[in-house]
Design a protein around this motif. Structure first.
Motif, PDB file in Angstrom:
ATOM      1  N   LEU A   1       0.856  -1.180   0.000  1.00 44.80           N
ATOM      2  CA  LEU A   1       0.000   0.000   0.000  1.00 44.80           C
ATOM      3  C   LEU A   1       0.892   1.231   0.000  1.00 44.80           C
ATOM      4  O   LEU A   1       1.804   1.350   0.818  1.00 44.80           O
ATOM      5  CB  LEU A   1      -0.907  -0.003   1.237  1.00 44.80           C
ATOM      6  CG  LEU A   1      -1.878   1.171   1.387  1.00 44.80           C
ATOM      7  CD1 LEU A   1      -2.833   1.249   0.204  1.00 44.80           C
ATOM      8  CD2 LEU A   1      -2.669   1.043   2.691  1.00 44.80           C
ATOM      9  N   ASP A   2       0.632   2.152  -0.943  1.00 47.30           N
ATOM     10  CA  ASP A   2       1.480   3.332  -1.091  1.00 47.30           C
ATOM     11  C   ASP A   2       0.795   4.648  -0.742  1.00 47.30           C
ATOM     12  O   ASP A   2       1.477   5.645  -0.499  1.00 47.30           O
ATOM     13  CB  ASP A   2       1.998   3.436  -2.533  1.00 47.30           C
ATOM     14  CG  ASP A   2       2.838   2.238  -2.920  1.00 47.30           C
ATOM     15  OD1 ASP A   2       3.874   2.019  -2.274  1.00 47.30           O
ATOM     16  OD2 ASP A   2       2.443   1.506  -3.856  1.00 47.30           O
ATOM     17  N   GLY A   3      -0.528   4.668  -0.748  1.00 50.53           N
ATOM     18  CA  GLY A   3      -1.189   5.940  -0.465  1.00 50.53           C
ATOM     19  C   GLY A   3      -2.672   5.807  -0.211  1.00 50.53           C
ATOM     20  O   GLY A   3      -3.305   4.814  -0.597  1.00 50.53           O
ATOM     21  N   LEU A   4      -3.216   6.838   0.452  1.00 50.27           N
ATOM     22  CA  LEU A   4      -4.644   6.929   0.723  1.00 50.27           C
ATOM     23  C   LEU A   4      -5.155   8.280   0.244  1.00 50.27           C
ATOM     24  O   LEU A   4      -4.470   9.300   0.387  1.00 50.27           O
ATOM     25  CB  LEU A   4      -4.943   6.830   2.220  1.00 50.27           C
ATOM     26  CG  LEU A   4      -4.377   5.669   3.039  1.00 50.27           C
ATOM     27  CD1 LEU A   4      -4.730   5.878   4.509  1.00 50.27           C
ATOM     28  CD2 LEU A   4      -4.920   4.348   2.533  1.00 50.27           C
TER      29      LEU A   4
ATOM     30  N   ALA B   1      -0.971  12.028  -3.594  1.00 47.35           N
ATOM     31  CA  ALA B   1      -1.026  10.660  -3.074  1.00 47.35           C
ATOM     32  C   ALA B   1       0.096   9.799  -3.627  1.00 47.35           C
ATOM     33  O   ALA B   1       0.533   8.841  -2.978  1.00 47.35           O
ATOM     34  CB  ALA B   1      -2.377  10.022  -3.411  1.00 47.35           C
ATOM     35  N   VAL B   2       0.592  10.131  -4.795  1.00 46.91           N
ATOM     36  CA  VAL B   2       1.652   9.342  -5.423  1.00 46.91           C
ATOM     37  C   VAL B   2       3.043   9.849  -5.037  1.00 46.91           C
ATOM     38  O   VAL B   2       3.939   9.068  -4.726  1.00 46.91           O
ATOM     39  CB  VAL B   2       1.489   9.356  -6.957  1.00 46.91           C
ATOM     40  CG1 VAL B   2       2.673   8.684  -7.643  1.00 46.91           C
ATOM     41  CG2 VAL B   2       0.186   8.652  -7.347  1.00 46.91           C
ATOM     42  N   ASN B   3       3.216  11.179  -5.038  1.00 45.43           N
ATOM     43  CA  ASN B   3       4.567  11.708  -4.825  1.00 45.43           C
ATOM     44  C   ASN B   3       4.541  13.109  -4.223  1.00 45.43           C
ATOM     45  O   ASN B   3       5.257  14.001  -4.668  1.00 45.43           O
ATOM     46  CB  ASN B   3       5.335  11.728  -6.150  1.00 45.43           C
ATOM     47  CG  ASN B   3       6.827  11.908  -5.966  1.00 45.43           C
ATOM     48  OD1 ASN B   3       7.397  11.486  -4.970  1.00 45.43           O
ATOM     49  ND2 ASN B   3       7.474  12.531  -6.936  1.00 45.43           N
ATOM     50  N   GLY B   4       3.714  13.304  -3.196  1.00 45.84           N
ATOM     51  CA  GLY B   4       3.614  14.610  -2.565  1.00 45.84           C
ATOM     52  C   GLY B   4       4.891  15.004  -1.845  1.00 45.84           C
ATOM     53  O   GLY B   4       5.623  14.158  -1.344  1.00 45.84           O
ATOM     54  N   PRO B   5       5.183  16.310  -1.762  1.00 47.39           N
ATOM     55  CA  PRO B   5       6.426  16.794  -1.138  1.00 47.39           C
ATOM     56  C   PRO B   5       6.411  16.637   0.379  1.00 47.39           C
ATOM     57  O   PRO B   5       5.530  17.152   1.064  1.00 47.39           O
ATOM     58  CB  PRO B   5       6.464  18.272  -1.540  1.00 47.39           C
ATOM     59  CG  PRO B   5       5.042  18.640  -1.799  1.00 47.39           C
ATOM     60  CD  PRO B   5       4.387  17.409  -2.330  1.00 47.39           C
ATOM     61  N   LEU B   6       7.379  15.943   0.904  1.00 47.22           N
ATOM     62  CA  LEU B   6       7.441  15.658   2.334  1.00 47.22           C
ATOM     63  C   LEU B   6       7.529  16.932   3.166  1.00 47.22           C
ATOM     64  O   LEU B   6       7.038  16.976   4.300  1.00 47.22           O
ATOM     65  CB  LEU B   6       8.644  14.759   2.633  1.00 47.22           C
ATOM     66  CG  LEU B   6       8.643  13.366   1.986  1.00 47.22           C
ATOM     67  CD1 LEU B   6       9.930  12.639   2.319  1.00 47.22           C
ATOM     68  CD2 LEU B   6       7.438  12.561   2.460  1.00 47.22           C
ATOM     69  N   GLU B   7       8.147  17.966   2.624  1.00 47.42           N
ATOM     70  CA  GLU B   7       8.344  19.191   3.405  1.00 47.42           C
ATOM     71  C   GLU B   7       7.030  19.917   3.691  1.00 47.42           C
ATOM     72  O   GLU B   7       6.975  20.792   4.572  1.00 47.42           O
ATOM     73  CB  GLU B   7       9.316  20.140   2.683  1.00 47.42           C
ATOM     74  CG  GLU B   7       8.854  20.670   1.340  1.00 47.42           C
ATOM     75  CD  GLU B   7       9.249  19.773   0.178  1.00 47.42           C
ATOM     76  OE1 GLU B   7       9.207  20.257  -0.962  1.00 47.42           O
ATOM     77  OE2 GLU B   7       9.596  18.596   0.423  1.00 47.42           O
ATOM     78  N   LEU B   8       5.968  19.573   2.993  1.00 51.91           N
ATOM     79  CA  LEU B   8       4.668  20.202   3.235  1.00 51.91           C
ATOM     80  C   LEU B   8       3.751  19.336   4.088  1.00 51.91           C
ATOM     81  O   LEU B   8       2.590  19.682   4.322  1.00 51.91           O
ATOM     82  CB  LEU B   8       3.963  20.507   1.900  1.00 51.91           C
ATOM     83  CG  LEU B   8       4.711  21.422   0.923  1.00 51.91           C
ATOM     84  CD1 LEU B   8       3.866  21.661  -0.327  1.00 51.91           C
ATOM     85  CD2 LEU B   8       5.077  22.750   1.586  1.00 51.91           C
ATOM     86  N   SER B   9       4.265  18.226   4.560  1.00 49.06           N
ATOM     87  CA  SER B   9       3.440  17.297   5.337  1.00 49.06           C
ATOM     88  C   SER B   9       2.838  17.984   6.560  1.00 49.06           C
ATOM     89  O   SER B   9       3.507  18.729   7.273  1.00 49.06           O
ATOM     90  CB  SER B   9       4.280  16.097   5.779  1.00 49.06           C
ATOM     91  OG  SER B   9       3.485  15.165   6.485  1.00 49.06           O
TER      92      SER B   9
END
Length: 267
Positions: free
Chosen positions: A84-87, A243-251
């Motif tokens: 599972l990679d994303g929701l 969901a596929v490749n969102g930027p971690l710095e904006l988490s």
């Protein structure tokens, strides 16, 4: 970390409107394998599954407001695709519309289960798998989370809670490589000949008069009449991309779909 070549995503509320658009974008643009979770099995959803086949689309018919249905969706997804990679949590309803003083208390628990607790019902069983994949979680929020529209009290409360959950989960899961965002999708044109609670703008135009403040009704009616409502694909492309490749710095952020920092994900 590069996204997988065929990411595995669970998407709720994909039977129509914005969710259906996100589903199509995940399949066509991101080569994703997608599990959908929704109460209704619409002809449109069945058509997408027929087009892409069982190896790309797994339909789980269930109620996101029930913990066991969310757990079943995760179990079937991992059992079928081994990961599972994303929701993308898109399911929800604005109904009932009405002043808080007039809403029956019997509506409160089911509403909170569907619109807020459903987030945790799906995230909790998914986290062990998302930690392995350094996965992403996208919560579909609303501008109502930061306003006080008359007759939207329950909806605003649930969306505000969703924003808070995004901040907390981002903090708690940062070291595990899991990222999360609460996204404001704007006013989306999901109209249909028969307005239902799932087509929010049509529902508001039909059910808002007499409940909402006149000034708020004018705002939504005017946007519709002037053709200012967004096409579902516009915010849909951002939701799918995150969901596929969102930027971690904006988490952890509550973020507008049109934010310049998300420009790369737009159509």
């Amino acid at each position: 970390m590069a996204p997988p070549s065929s990411p595995i995503i669970i998407l709720t509320g994909a039977s129509r409107g914005l969710g259906l658009s996100v589903l199509r974008l995940l399949l066509s643009k991101h080569n994703a394998r997608v599990t959908t979770v929704s109460r209704s099995l619409t002809p449109e959803l069945q058509s997408v599954q027929k087009e892409y086949g069982d190896e790309r689309v797994l339909i789980v018919q269930g109620d996101v407001g029930k913990e066991e249905d969310n757990a079943r969706a995760v179990k079937e997804t991992v059992g079928k695709w081994e990961g599972l990679d994303g929701l993308i949590l898109n399911a929800g309803t604005i109904d009932p519309v009405g002043k808080l003083a007039d809403i029956p208390t019997s509506s409160l628990i089911p509403y909170v289960q569907t619109n807020l607790l459903s987030t945790l019902y799906l995230v909790k069983p998914s986290l062990p798998h998302l930690r392995k994949s350094h996965g992403r979680i996208v919560l579909v929020s609303s501008g109502a989370s930061s306003t006080g529209y008359q007759a939207w009290g329950l909806y605003s409360m649930a969306k505000t809670g969703m924003n808070s959950l995004a901040r907390t989960i981002a903090s708690e899961e940062k070291e595990n490589g899991v990222a999360i965002w609460a996204v404001r999708p704007g006013m989306v044109d999901t109209d249909s000949p028969t307005p239902s609670r799932h087509q929010m703008q049509a529902f508001l135009r039909s059910n808002g008069p007499g409940q909402m403040a006149d000034t708020d009704m004018v705002k939504f009616q005017s946007a519709f009449e002037k053709g200012e409502l967004l096409r579902p694909e516009q915010p849909g492309a951002v939701l799918a991309g995150l969901a596929v490749n969102g930027p971690l710095e904006l988490s952890g952020e509550y973020i507008n779909w049109a934010d310049e920092r998300l420009q790369a994900f737009r159509e």
